[in-house]
Scaffold this motif. Structure first.
Motif, short mmCIF file in Angstrom:
data_model
loop_
_atom_site.label_atom_id
_atom_site.label_comp_id
_atom_site.label_asym_id
_atom_site.label_seq_id
_atom_site.Cartn_x
_atom_site.Cartn_y
_atom_site.Cartn_z
N GLN A 127 36.55 46.20 42.01
CA GLN A 127 36.42 46.08 43.38
C GLN A 127 37.60 46.78 44.16
O GLN A 127 37.63 47.71 44.93
CB GLN A 127 35.93 44.82 43.77
N ARG A 128 38.76 45.94 43.80
CA ARG A 128 40.07 46.53 44.20
C ARG A 128 40.60 47.80 43.93
O ARG A 128 40.78 48.73 44.94
CB ARG A 128 41.23 45.78 43.71
N LYS A 160 35.20 37.29 36.76
CA LYS A 160 35.45 37.30 38.11
C LYS A 160 36.65 38.14 38.12
O LYS A 160 36.97 38.96 39.12
CB LYS A 160 35.60 35.94 38.68
N GLN A 161 37.65 38.02 37.42
CA GLN A 161 39.09 38.87 37.38
C GLN A 161 38.89 40.16 37.23
O GLN A 161 38.96 41.03 37.86
CB GLN A 161 40.03 38.29 36.09
N SER A 200 35.74 41.91 37.49
CA SER A 200 34.98 42.63 38.75
C SER A 200 35.96 42.59 39.99
O SER A 200 35.63 43.57 40.79
CB SER A 200 33.80 41.78 39.04
N GLY A 201 36.53 41.73 40.23
CA GLY A 201 37.76 41.93 41.36
C GLY A 201 38.84 43.19 41.22
O GLY A 201 38.91 43.54 42.07
N ASN A 202 39.14 43.28 39.90
CA ASN A 202 40.00 44.44 39.71
C ASN A 202 39.08 45.56 39.94
O ASN A 202 39.59 46.48 40.43
CB ASN A 202 40.53 44.33 38.18
N GLY A 206 38.61 42.41 46.38
CA GLY A 206 38.87 42.59 45.18
C GLY A 206 40.13 41.84 44.67
O GLY A 206 40.24 40.96 43.68
N THR A 207 41.19 42.11 45.22
CA THR A 207 42.42 41.18 44.95
C THR A 207 42.15 39.88 44.86
O THR A 207 42.75 39.05 44.03
CB THR A 207 43.48 41.64 45.90
N LYS A 208 41.59 39.39 45.85
CA LYS A 208 41.31 37.84 46.22
C LYS A 208 40.52 37.31 44.76
O LYS A 208 40.96 36.26 44.00
CB LYS A 208 40.82 37.51 47.26
N ASP A 209 39.42 38.02 44.57
CA ASP A 209 38.65 37.49 43.38
C ASP A 209 39.46 37.99 42.17
O ASP A 209 39.32 37.11 41.13
CB ASP A 209 37.52 38.44 43.36
N SER A 210 40.26 38.74 41.88
CA SER A 210 41.02 38.92 40.55
C SER A 210 41.72 37.72 40.59
O SER A 210 41.91 37.28 39.24
CB SER A 210 41.69 40.23 40.59
#
Length: 99
Positions: free
Chosen positions: A85-86, A78-79, A81-83, A63-67
């Motif tokens: 997931q994180r 993407k940012q 959804s990454g947040n 999640g951090t990587k995607d964010s």
């Protein structure tokens, strides 16, 4: 079959009950069986908790990587959804943390 917190707790409590009944009725084999089931239930519970913590760690990292990637590329979806997931990973880690 993966370990289950629910099943682990059930067998731990069931083992305690057998152990108590074995003591009350002076049935040493029931006491020993209860102790063994209690330990097996505790091991299963701890294994399920460790598995949940590891999955939370994975979600947090991905999640951090995607964010970060979303922020760098200007991809708000993407940012976001990454947040999410994180944050879910952090929650899962907290829920499965050994106290």
């Amino acid at each position: 079959m993966s370990p289950s917190k629910t099943s682990g707790q059930f067998h731990s409590v069931k083992g305690d009950l057998k152990q108590s009944l074995g003591g009350a009725f002076h049935d040493h084999s029931m006491q020993a069986e209860g102790k063994q089931e209690h330990v097996a239930g505790k091991v299963e519970y701890d294994a399920a908790r460790a598995e949940g913590y590891a999955e939370g760690t994975k979600d947090r990292v991905v999640g951090t990587k995607d964010s970060v990637l979303g922020a760098l590329t200007g991809n708000a979806s993407k940012q976001s959804s990454g947040n999410a997931q994180r944050n879910g990973g952090e929650l899962r880690q907290t829920f499965n943390k050994k106290i």
